[in-house]
Motif scaffolding. Structure first.
Motif, PDB file in Angstrom:
ATOM      1  N   GLY A 110       2.162   3.545  -4.580  1.00 36.72           N
ATOM      2  CA  GLY A 110       1.363   2.340  -4.395  1.00 36.72           C
ATOM      3  C   GLY A 110      -0.050   2.512  -4.914  1.00 36.72           C
ATOM      4  O   GLY A 110      -0.639   1.589  -5.486  1.00 36.72           O
ATOM      5  N   TYR A 111      -0.605   3.702  -4.723  1.00 36.12           N
ATOM      6  CA  TYR A 111      -1.946   3.977  -5.226  1.00 36.12           C
ATOM      7  C   TYR A 111      -1.964   4.033  -6.747  1.00 36.12           C
ATOM      8  O   TYR A 111      -2.851   3.470  -7.389  1.00 36.12           O
ATOM      9  N   GLN A 121       0.213   2.714  -8.958  1.00 30.08           N
ATOM     10  CA  GLN A 121       0.559   1.451  -9.612  1.00 30.08           C
ATOM     11  C   GLN A 121      -0.471   0.359  -9.390  1.00 30.08           C
ATOM     12  O   GLN A 121      -0.753  -0.421 -10.289  1.00 30.08           O
ATOM     13  N   ALA A 122      -1.019   0.277  -8.180  1.00 28.74           N
ATOM     14  CA  ALA A 122      -1.913  -0.844  -7.856  1.00 28.74           C
ATOM     15  C   ALA A 122      -3.303  -0.388  -7.434  1.00 28.74           C
ATOM     16  O   ALA A 122      -4.093  -1.204  -6.983  1.00 28.74           O
ATOM     17  N   THR A 123      -3.591   0.890  -7.598  1.00 35.12           N
ATOM     18  CA  THR A 123      -4.836   1.496  -7.119  1.00 35.12           C
ATOM     19  C   THR A 123      -5.175   1.056  -5.694  1.00 35.12           C
ATOM     20  O   THR A 123      -6.309   0.736  -5.373  1.00 35.12           O
ATOM     21  N   SER A 124      -4.142   1.044  -4.843  1.00 31.79           N
ATOM     22  CA  SER A 124      -4.296   0.628  -3.454  1.00 31.79           C
ATOM     23  C   SER A 124      -4.594   1.841  -2.578  1.00 31.79           C
ATOM     24  O   SER A 124      -3.708   2.632  -2.269  1.00 31.79           O
ATOM     25  N   ILE A 125      -5.850   1.941  -2.186  1.00 30.99           N
ATOM     26  CA  ILE A 125      -6.244   3.029  -1.302  1.00 30.99           C
ATOM     27  C   ILE A 125      -5.599   2.860   0.068  1.00 30.99           C
ATOM     28  O   ILE A 125      -5.251   3.840   0.730  1.00 30.99           O
ATOM     29  N   VAL A 126      -5.384   1.610   0.486  1.00 32.65           N
ATOM     30  CA  VAL A 126      -4.724   1.344   1.769  1.00 32.65           C
ATOM     31  C   VAL A 126      -3.310   1.911   1.754  1.00 32.65           C
ATOM     32  O   VAL A 126      -2.865   2.527   2.733  1.00 32.65           O
ATOM     33  N   SER A 127      -2.585   1.721   0.658  1.00 31.31           N
ATOM     34  CA  SER A 127      -1.231   2.285   0.551  1.00 31.31           C
ATOM     35  C   SER A 127      -1.259   3.800   0.626  1.00 31.31           C
ATOM     36  O   SER A 127      -0.435   4.412   1.310  1.00 31.31           O
ATOM     37  N   SER A 133      -2.316   4.777   4.380  1.00 32.50           N
ATOM     38  CA  SER A 133      -1.296   4.472   5.395  1.00 32.50           C
ATOM     39  C   SER A 133      -0.015   5.265   5.145  1.00 32.50           C
ATOM     40  O   SER A 133       0.617   5.747   6.096  1.00 32.50           O
ATOM     41  N   ARG A 158       6.316  -7.558   5.739  1.00 30.96           N
ATOM     42  CA  ARG A 158       5.940  -7.568   4.323  1.00 30.96           C
ATOM     43  C   ARG A 158       7.069  -8.160   3.473  1.00 30.96           C
ATOM     44  O   ARG A 158       6.824  -8.936   2.563  1.00 30.96           O
ATOM     45  N   THR A 201       6.567 -11.424   1.132  1.00 31.08           N
ATOM     46  CA  THR A 201       6.602 -11.328  -0.334  1.00 31.08           C
ATOM     47  C   THR A 201       7.960 -11.657  -0.944  1.00 31.08           C
ATOM     48  O   THR A 201       8.025 -11.992  -2.122  1.00 31.08           O
TER      49      THR A 201
END
Length: 106
Positions: A22-23, A25-31, A34, A74, A78
């Motif tokens: 997740g990080y 692919q989407a640079t999601s620090i939350v992913s 968590s 989720r 989605t």
């Protein structure tokens, strides 16, 4: 080592890898955070179960149940199978194995 420990370990690894993906692919620090935190909690739960600590199985069930609820919401939001649907299905399977093992040892 019983199937509940293996399920906690496998779902923990999957959560960590999913957070990293997740990080990336989407640079999601939350992913990343968590996935890492929940995955590490599951790995710790598996480790403590191996050490004979009965509360490790309770921790594994609680963390897995929380992840199942999160990913189910989720998925409903989605309507995308990846990653929410996959994590929900695998989480329910892991949870069923963990609870079954907990009941077998009581």
């Amino acid at each position: 080592m019983n199937l509940g420990i293996i399920a906690a370990f496998a779902y923990g690894i999957l959560a960590i890898v999913g957070g990293i993906i997740g990080y990336v692919q989407a640079t999601s620090i939350v992913s990343l955070l968590s996935g890492s935190i929940s995955g590490l909690l599951l790995l710790l739960a598996a480790f403590f179960q191996l050490q004979g600590q009965t509360w490790g199985s309770t921790l594994a069930v609680l963390v897995t149940a929380a992840l199942v609820v999160f990913f189910a919401f989720r998925l409903a939001k989605t309507r995308k199978f990846m990653p929410a649907g996959l994590m929900t299905i695998l989480g329910v399977l892991a949870l069923a194995v963990m609870v079954n093992q907990m009941m077998a040892f009581r």
